[in-house]
Design a protein around this motif. Structure first.
Motif, PDB file in Angstrom:
ATOM      1  N   SER A  62      35.474  36.111  22.871  1.00 53.79           N
ATOM      2  CA  SER A  62      35.001  35.531  24.205  1.00 53.79           C
ATOM      3  C   SER A  62      35.742  34.016  24.438  1.00 53.79           C
ATOM      4  N   LEU A  63      35.959  33.365  23.504  1.00 47.69           N
ATOM      5  CA  LEU A  63      36.614  32.152  23.683  1.00 47.69           C
ATOM      6  C   LEU A  63      38.110  32.262  24.350  1.00 47.69           C
ATOM      7  N   LEU A  64      38.690  33.549  24.079  1.00 47.39           N
ATOM      8  CA  LEU A  64      39.993  33.776  24.774  1.00 47.39           C
ATOM      9  C   LEU A  64      39.842  33.761  26.145  1.00 47.39           C
ATOM     10  N   PHE A  65      38.816  33.904  26.992  1.00 43.68           N
ATOM     11  CA  PHE A  65      38.452  34.044  28.286  1.00 43.68           C
ATOM     12  C   PHE A  65      38.304  32.780  29.212  1.00 43.68           C
ATOM     13  N   VAL A  66      37.917  31.761  28.358  1.00 43.47           N
ATOM     14  CA  VAL A  66      37.864  30.485  28.744  1.00 43.47           C
ATOM     15  C   VAL A  66      39.287  30.206  29.619  1.00 43.47           C
ATOM     16  N   PRO A  67      40.339  30.080  29.142  1.00 45.17           N
ATOM     17  CA  PRO A  67      41.547  29.616  29.747  1.00 45.17           C
ATOM     18  C   PRO A  67      41.702  30.560  31.251  1.00 45.17           C
ATOM     19  N   ALA A  68      41.263  32.003  31.181  1.00 47.70           N
ATOM     20  CA  ALA A  68      41.213  32.677  32.439  1.00 47.70           C
ATOM     21  C   ALA A  68      40.168  32.249  33.280  1.00 47.70           C
ATOM     22  N   GLY A  69      39.141  31.644  33.021  1.00 48.75           N
ATOM     23  CA  GLY A  69      38.156  31.262  33.806  1.00 48.75           C
ATOM     24  C   GLY A  69      38.503  29.904  34.343  1.00 48.75           C
ATOM     25  N   THR A  70      39.127  28.926  33.394  1.00 49.86           N
ATOM     26  CA  THR A  70      39.496  27.677  34.126  1.00 49.86           C
ATOM     27  C   THR A  70      40.639  27.856  34.959  1.00 49.86           C
ATOM     28  N   GLY A  71      41.702  28.794  34.837  1.00 54.11           N
ATOM     29  CA  GLY A  71      42.813  29.276  35.965  1.00 54.11           C
ATOM     30  C   GLY A  71      42.033  29.692  37.320  1.00 54.11           C
ATOM     31  N   ILE A  72      40.997  30.460  37.175  1.00 51.71           N
ATOM     32  CA  ILE A  72      40.011  30.816  38.426  1.00 51.71           C
ATOM     33  C   ILE A  72      39.655  29.590  39.189  1.00 51.71           C
ATOM     34  N   MET A  73      38.948  28.708  38.283  1.00 51.46           N
ATOM     35  CA  MET A  73      38.450  27.478  38.978  1.00 51.46           C
ATOM     36  C   MET A  73      39.637  26.642  39.609  1.00 51.46           C
ATOM     37  N   VAL A  74      40.594  26.408  38.945  1.00 56.48           N
ATOM     38  CA  VAL A  74      41.718  25.607  39.417  1.00 56.48           C
ATOM     39  C   VAL A  74      42.231  26.254  40.761  1.00 56.48           C
ATOM     40  N   HIS A  75      42.593  27.430  40.872  1.00 53.51           N
ATOM     41  CA  HIS A  75      43.073  28.317  42.013  1.00 53.51           C
ATOM     42  C   HIS A  75      41.833  28.658  42.776  1.00 53.51           C
ATOM     43  N   LEU A  76      40.859  28.233  42.887  1.00 53.11           N
ATOM     44  CA  LEU A  76      39.613  28.549  43.569  1.00 53.11           C
ATOM     45  C   LEU A  76      39.843  29.077  45.040  1.00 53.11           C
ATOM     46  N   HIS A  77      40.469  28.088  45.601  1.00 55.78           N
ATOM     47  CA  HIS A  77      41.063  28.036  46.786  1.00 55.78           C
ATOM     48  C   HIS A  77      41.969  29.462  47.278  1.00 55.78           C
ATOM     49  N   ARG A  78      42.534  29.810  46.368  1.00 56.85           N
ATOM     50  CA  ARG A  78      43.505  30.981  46.784  1.00 56.85           C
ATOM     51  C   ARG A  78      42.478  32.227  46.721  1.00 56.85           C
ATOM     52  N   VAL A  79      41.462  32.103  45.933  1.00 56.87           N
ATOM     53  CA  VAL A  79      40.476  33.284  45.552  1.00 56.87           C
ATOM     54  C   VAL A  79      39.881  33.416  47.086  1.00 56.87           C
ATOM     55  N   ALA A  80      39.512  32.030  47.697  1.00 64.39           N
ATOM     56  CA  ALA A  80      38.574  32.235  48.817  1.00 64.39           C
ATOM     57  C   ALA A  80      39.461  32.771  49.952  1.00 64.39           C
ATOM     58  N   ASP A  81      40.872  32.458  50.075  1.00 60.78           N
ATOM     59  CA  ASP A  81      41.910  32.946  50.926  1.00 60.78           C
ATOM     60  C   ASP A  81      42.236  34.319  50.620  1.00 60.78           C
ATOM     61  N   GLU A  82      42.076  34.902  49.385  1.00 63.34           N
ATOM     62  CA  GLU A  82      42.616  36.231  49.478  1.00 63.34           C
ATOM     63  C   GLU A  82      41.470  37.000  48.844  1.00 63.34           C
ATOM     64  N   TRP A  83      40.232  36.690  49.103  1.00 67.71           N
ATOM     65  CA  TRP A  83      39.117  37.627  48.785  1.00 67.71           C
ATOM     66  C   TRP A  83      39.195  39.135  49.156  1.00 67.71           C
ATOM     67  N   PRO A  84      39.480  39.440  50.357  1.00 66.68           N
ATOM     68  CA  PRO A  84      39.258  40.672  51.004  1.00 66.68           C
ATOM     69  C   PRO A  84      40.272  41.709  49.942  1.00 66.68           C
ATOM     70  N   ALA A  85      41.506  41.132  49.874  1.00 65.32           N
ATOM     71  CA  ALA A  85      42.580  41.888  48.875  1.00 65.32           C
ATOM     72  C   ALA A  85      41.879  41.898  47.595  1.00 65.32           C
ATOM     73  N   LEU A  86      41.438  41.075  46.960  1.00 65.24           N
ATOM     74  CA  LEU A  86      40.952  40.965  45.666  1.00 65.24           C
ATOM     75  C   LEU A  86      39.874  41.927  45.465  1.00 65.24           C
ATOM     76  N   LEU A  87      38.834  41.800  46.169  1.00 64.53           N
ATOM     77  CA  LEU A  87      37.684  42.730  46.481  1.00 64.53           C
ATOM     78  C   LEU A  87      38.091  44.301  46.403  1.00 64.53           C
TER      79      LEU A  87
END
Length: 118
Positions: A62-87
């Protein structure tokens, strides 16, 4: 434990070198894992040290998922912009995984019980 961890990292390195030098579409760690699996098959299984090291790594996976979670938080604006495609991609990939798993299970059941008509 250090020598067993070194073995794991060497196989990952070999996989990376093969993937990059041969321009393969498969990630290097996956190739390294396959090579490690083949080596362990030829050897008759892992030794006690490698088994212990592998178990310790799995316990702390589970510790190996911390960098991925941090990356998502850093690029949260991209997730907000592209949420339909991600979903949509998440839904399609989940559905595809369920279908392929069900078909594979059905094939395995037919292979295990060839006389049964299901």
């Amino acid at each position: 434990m250090i020598s067993d961890l070194t073995v794991l990292l060497i196989f990952q390195l070999i996989g990376e070198v093969l993937a990059r030098s041969l321009d393969l579409p498969v990630p290097g760690p996956v190739i390294g894992m396959l090579l490690l699996f083949l080596a362990l098959l030829l050897r008759g299984g892992p030794g006690d040290g490698l088994r212990t090291t592998g178990q310790n790594l799995l316990q702390h996976l589970s510790l190996l998922f911390v960098p991925a979670g941090t990356g998502i938080m850093v690029h949260l604006h991209r997730v907000a912009d592209e949420w339909p495609a991600l979903l949509l991609s998440l839904l399609i990939s989940t559905l595809a995984t369920l279908v392929v798993t069900a078909l594979a299970m059905k094939l395995c059941q037919r292979a295990a019980h060839p006389g049964d008509s299901q």
